[in-house]
Write a protein that holds these residues in place. Structure first.
Motif, PDB file in Angstrom:
ATOM      1  N   PHE A  17       2.331  57.382 -84.851  1.00 21.97           N
ATOM      2  CA  PHE A  17       1.566  57.025 -84.700  1.00 21.97           C
ATOM      3  C   PHE A  17      -0.023  56.449 -85.394  1.00 21.97           C
ATOM      4  N   GLU A  18       0.940  57.973 -86.364  1.00 20.41           N
ATOM      5  CA  GLU A  18      -0.180  58.097 -88.569  1.00 20.41           C
ATOM      6  C   GLU A  18       0.321  56.051 -88.952  1.00 20.41           C
ATOM      7  N   ARG A  19       1.246  55.308 -89.228  1.00 19.60           N
ATOM      8  CA  ARG A  19       0.948  54.319 -89.601  1.00 19.60           C
ATOM      9  C   ARG A  19       0.659  53.455 -88.824  1.00 19.60           C
ATOM     10  N   LEU A  20       0.156  54.005 -87.402  1.00 18.36           N
ATOM     11  CA  LEU A  20      -0.746  52.480 -86.832  1.00 18.36           C
ATOM     12  C   LEU A  20      -2.170  52.838 -86.649  1.00 18.36           C
ATOM     13  N   CYS A  21      -2.410  54.255 -87.222  1.00 15.79           N
ATOM     14  CA  CYS A  21      -3.719  54.518 -87.012  1.00 15.79           C
ATOM     15  C   CYS A  21      -3.738  54.733 -88.862  1.00 15.79           C
ATOM     16  N   ASN A  22      -3.545  54.376 -89.829  1.00 15.69           N
ATOM     17  CA  ASN A  22      -3.321  53.884 -90.991  1.00 15.69           C
ATOM     18  C   ASN A  22      -3.476  52.385 -91.510  1.00 15.69           C
ATOM     19  N   LYS A  23      -5.216  51.703 -91.654  1.00 15.25           N
ATOM     20  CA  LYS A  23      -5.926  50.303 -91.200  1.00 15.25           C
ATOM     21  C   LYS A  23      -4.892  50.065 -92.438  1.00 15.25           C
ATOM     22  N   SER A  24      -4.675  50.801 -93.596  1.00 20.00           N
ATOM     23  CA  SER A  24      -3.979  50.301 -95.393  1.00 20.00           C
ATOM     24  C   SER A  24      -2.218  49.545 -95.562  1.00 20.00           C
ATOM     25  N   LEU A  25      -2.104  50.182 -93.797  1.00 20.17           N
ATOM     26  CA  LEU A  25      -0.331  49.249 -93.782  1.00 20.17           C
ATOM     27  C   LEU A  25      -1.049  48.311 -93.219  1.00 20.17           C
ATOM     28  N   TRP A  26      -1.667  47.866 -92.263  1.00 15.55           N
ATOM     29  CA  TRP A  26      -1.351  46.761 -91.317  1.00 15.55           C
ATOM     30  C   TRP A  26      -1.461  45.611 -92.729  1.00 15.55           C
ATOM     31  N   PRO A  27      -1.177  43.909 -92.145  1.00 16.82           N
ATOM     32  CA  PRO A  27      -0.900  42.839 -93.266  1.00 16.82           C
ATOM     33  C   PRO A  27      -2.554  42.275 -92.809  1.00 16.82           C
ATOM     34  N   LEU A  28      -2.594  41.600 -93.814  1.00 16.24           N
ATOM     35  CA  LEU A  28      -3.889  40.765 -93.974  1.00 16.24           C
ATOM     36  C   LEU A  28      -4.133  39.785 -92.756  1.00 16.24           C
ATOM     37  N   ILE A  30      -1.565  38.830 -88.924  1.00 20.71           N
ATOM     38  CA  ILE A  30      -1.141  37.846 -88.031  1.00 20.71           C
ATOM     39  C   ILE A  30      -0.598  36.716 -87.743  1.00 20.71           C
ATOM     40  N   CYS A  31       0.716  36.223 -87.934  1.00 22.75           N
ATOM     41  CA  CYS A  31       0.737  34.491 -87.488  1.00 22.75           C
ATOM     42  C   CYS A  31      -0.636  33.654 -87.769  1.00 22.75           C
ATOM     43  N   SER A  32      -1.051  34.012 -89.187  1.00 22.69           N
ATOM     44  CA  SER A  32      -2.314  33.455 -89.892  1.00 22.69           C
ATOM     45  C   SER A  32      -3.562  33.281 -89.398  1.00 22.69           C
ATOM     46  N   CYS A  33      -3.062  34.097 -88.746  1.00 18.04           N
ATOM     47  CA  CYS A  33      -4.896  34.916 -87.736  1.00 18.04           C
ATOM     48  C   CYS A  33      -5.731  36.193 -88.358  1.00 18.04           C
ATOM     49  N   ASN A  34      -7.203  36.175 -88.445  1.00 23.27           N
ATOM     50  CA  ASN A  34      -7.306  37.059 -88.355  1.00 23.27           C
ATOM     51  C   ASN A  34      -7.013  38.060 -87.293  1.00 23.27           C
ATOM     52  N   TYR A  35      -7.913  39.711 -87.011  1.00 19.18           N
ATOM     53  CA  TYR A  35      -7.637  40.057 -86.167  1.00 19.18           C
ATOM     54  C   TYR A  35      -8.374  41.847 -86.759  1.00 19.18           C
ATOM     55  N   ILE A  36      -8.498  42.610 -85.559  1.00 12.18           N
ATOM     56  CA  ILE A  36      -9.500  44.001 -85.721  1.00 12.18           C
ATOM     57  C   ILE A  36      -8.980  44.642 -84.731  1.00 12.18           C
ATOM     58  N   VAL A  37      -8.712  45.771 -85.909  1.00  7.80           N
ATOM     59  CA  VAL A  37      -7.729  47.154 -85.436  1.00  7.80           C
ATOM     60  C   VAL A  37      -8.868  48.572 -85.279  1.00  7.80           C
ATOM     61  N   ASP A  38      -8.472  48.276 -83.842  1.00  9.28           N
ATOM     62  CA  ASP A  38      -9.748  49.405 -83.185  1.00  9.28           C
ATOM     63  C   ASP A  38      -8.541  50.904 -83.648  1.00  9.28           C
ATOM     64  N   ILE A  39      -9.498  52.044 -83.793  1.00 12.97           N
ATOM     65  CA  ILE A  39      -8.123  53.017 -83.553  1.00 12.97           C
ATOM     66  C   ILE A  39      -9.038  54.027 -82.900  1.00 12.97           C
ATOM     67  N   PRO A  40      -7.975  54.648 -82.419  1.00 11.35           N
ATOM     68  CA  PRO A  40      -8.715  56.295 -81.600  1.00 11.35           C
ATOM     69  C   PRO A  40      -9.674  56.747 -81.161  1.00 11.35           C
ATOM     70  N   SER A  41     -10.946  56.984 -80.807  1.00  4.44           N
ATOM     71  CA  SER A  41     -11.478  58.372 -80.966  1.00  4.44           C
ATOM     72  C   SER A  41     -11.097  58.866 -81.294  1.00  4.44           C
ATOM     73  N   LYS A  42     -10.177  59.568 -80.389  1.00  7.25           N
ATOM     74  CA  LYS A  42      -9.815  60.886 -79.711  1.00  7.25           C
ATOM     75  C   LYS A  42      -8.155  61.000 -80.738  1.00  7.25           C
ATOM     76  N   VAL A  43      -7.627  62.164 -81.063  1.00  5.82           N
ATOM     77  CA  VAL A  43      -6.338  62.274 -81.653  1.00  5.82           C
ATOM     78  C   VAL A  43      -5.815  62.791 -80.409  1.00  5.82           C
ATOM     79  N   PRO A  44      -4.359  62.941 -80.390  1.00  4.97           N
ATOM     80  CA  PRO A  44      -3.311  63.721 -79.592  1.00  4.97           C
ATOM     81  C   PRO A  44      -3.939  65.286 -79.673  1.00  4.97           C
ATOM     82  N   THR A  45      -3.807  66.105 -78.385  1.00  5.79           N
ATOM     83  CA  THR A  45      -3.682  67.475 -78.432  1.00  5.79           C
ATOM     84  C   THR A  45      -2.962  67.982 -79.048  1.00  5.79           C
ATOM     85  N   SER A  46      -1.406  67.275 -79.396  1.00  5.25           N
ATOM     86  CA  SER A  46      -0.846  67.535 -80.759  1.00  5.25           C
ATOM     87  C   SER A  46      -0.897  68.131 -81.893  1.00  5.25           C
ATOM     88  N   TYR A  47      -2.070  66.958 -82.779  1.00  3.65           N
ATOM     89  CA  TYR A  47      -2.334  67.154 -83.739  1.00  3.65           C
ATOM     90  C   TYR A  47      -3.973  67.900 -83.775  1.00  3.65           C
TER      91      TYR A  47
END
Length: 317
Positions: A17-28, A30-47
């Protein structure tokens, strides 16, 4: 999600989950296509965790800045409220790192920047929601769409068997506890019991069981035979620790609520005391100002008006 170009990703671990929320780890791309990553506005209760003993009159903005110096992974600090929107001495703190949450819970303390002031912490549990069937009014078993008694509905107002009627004129009677209130009323003892049961099960499922303690034998114990019987002889009856655990957990929850109310009342009285003190100081300053004005008026009368009156009187004579 809505179209073929959007995907909802699920994480099966906190690390993922933490790796997916880290935008710096995402590639520029995907399959030569631009994309947008929307991070969840709320964290899981375990956080999240709860810090206690935070005075209700404190400014959380300053508190958040101070505590972030120790824990940079803090995302949000929010004051906890009781019914009616009254603040209490508890705050919910959300983190972006589950590892930090576990470390704090392990040490059971939350440090401020000076490392001399700390606050007790506890695991955060989301508010327990009670499910109620709007057809038969039963709690935590099914919803109206799956009600096995669809042909025999129970009125939410009078508790009798008749179809839904918002203008029902029968005497108000709860379908569960048979007291004089509507079904689902917060004061319903059946609903309260279901809520406490759900909270106890939630705490138990997360590994926070509370076991009944056995009184130690002392020279003043008057139940010696009973104690040795329970310890040394085999029992022919099955034990039921679950009910005791739930009872203890429910008692702990009730005690915690009462303590929160007491702390909240103390904070309220402290604020009222400060307000009265401020008002008293203001009144005292006003009285002093009035006294100074009176003294100046006396001086003016004795030094200016009185001599003038004497001169005018002598001139007339």
């Amino acid at each position: 999600m809505g179209n073929r170009k959007s995907f909802l990703l699920y994480a099966n671990s906190s690390h993922q989950f933490e790796r997916l929320c880290n935008k710096s780890l995402w590639p520029l791309t995907i399959c030569s296509c631009n994309y947008i990553v929307d991070i969840p506005s709320k964290v899981p209760t375990s956080y999240s965790l709860i810090a206690t003993g935070i005075p209700a009159q404190w400014d959380l903005t300053d508190f958040e800045l101070d505590v972030k110096k120790q824990y940079p992974s803090i995302v949000k600090v929010e004051r906890m409220l009781v019914r009616g929107g009254t603040p209490i001495a508890k705050v919910r703190i959300d983190f972006s790192s589950n590892e930090d949450v576990q470390k704090i819970l392990k040490h059971k303390r939350l440090l401020l920047d000076d490392e001399n002031t700390s606050f007790p912490v506890q695991q955060y549990y989301p508010p327990f929601k009670i499910l109620r069937c709007y057809n038969c009014q039963q709690y935590n078993d099914h919803v109206a769409a799956n009600c096995p008694r669809k042909d025999t509905p129970i009125c939410f107002r009078c508790g009798q068997n008749h179809p839904y009627n918002p203008n029902c004129s029968n005497k108000i009677c709860c379908a569960n506890c048979k007291e004089e209130h509507l079904a689902g009323n917060p004061s319903c003892r059946v609903k309260i019991a279901e809520r406490n049961k759900g909270k106890s099960n939630l705490i138990t499922s997360n590994g926070y069981k509370s076991y009944p303690t056995k009184a130690a034998f002392t020279a003043w114990t008057t139940t010696t035979n009973l104690m040795f019987t329970s310890d040394c002889q085999p029992s022919t009856t099955a034990m039921a620790p679950t009910s005791l655990e739930n009872s203890n957990s429910s008692s702990s929850i009730e005690i915690s609520k009462k303590l929160d109310l007491i702390l909240n009342k103390i904070d309220y009285l402290t604020g009222e005391h400060d307000n009265l003190k401020t008002n008293f100081i203001n009144v005292n300053q006003q009285l002093r100002s009035c006294q100074e004005t009176i003294n100046l008026l006396k001086i003016f009368l004795s030094e200016q008006i009185c001599p003038l009156i004497v001169e005018v009187g002598e001139g007339i004579m």
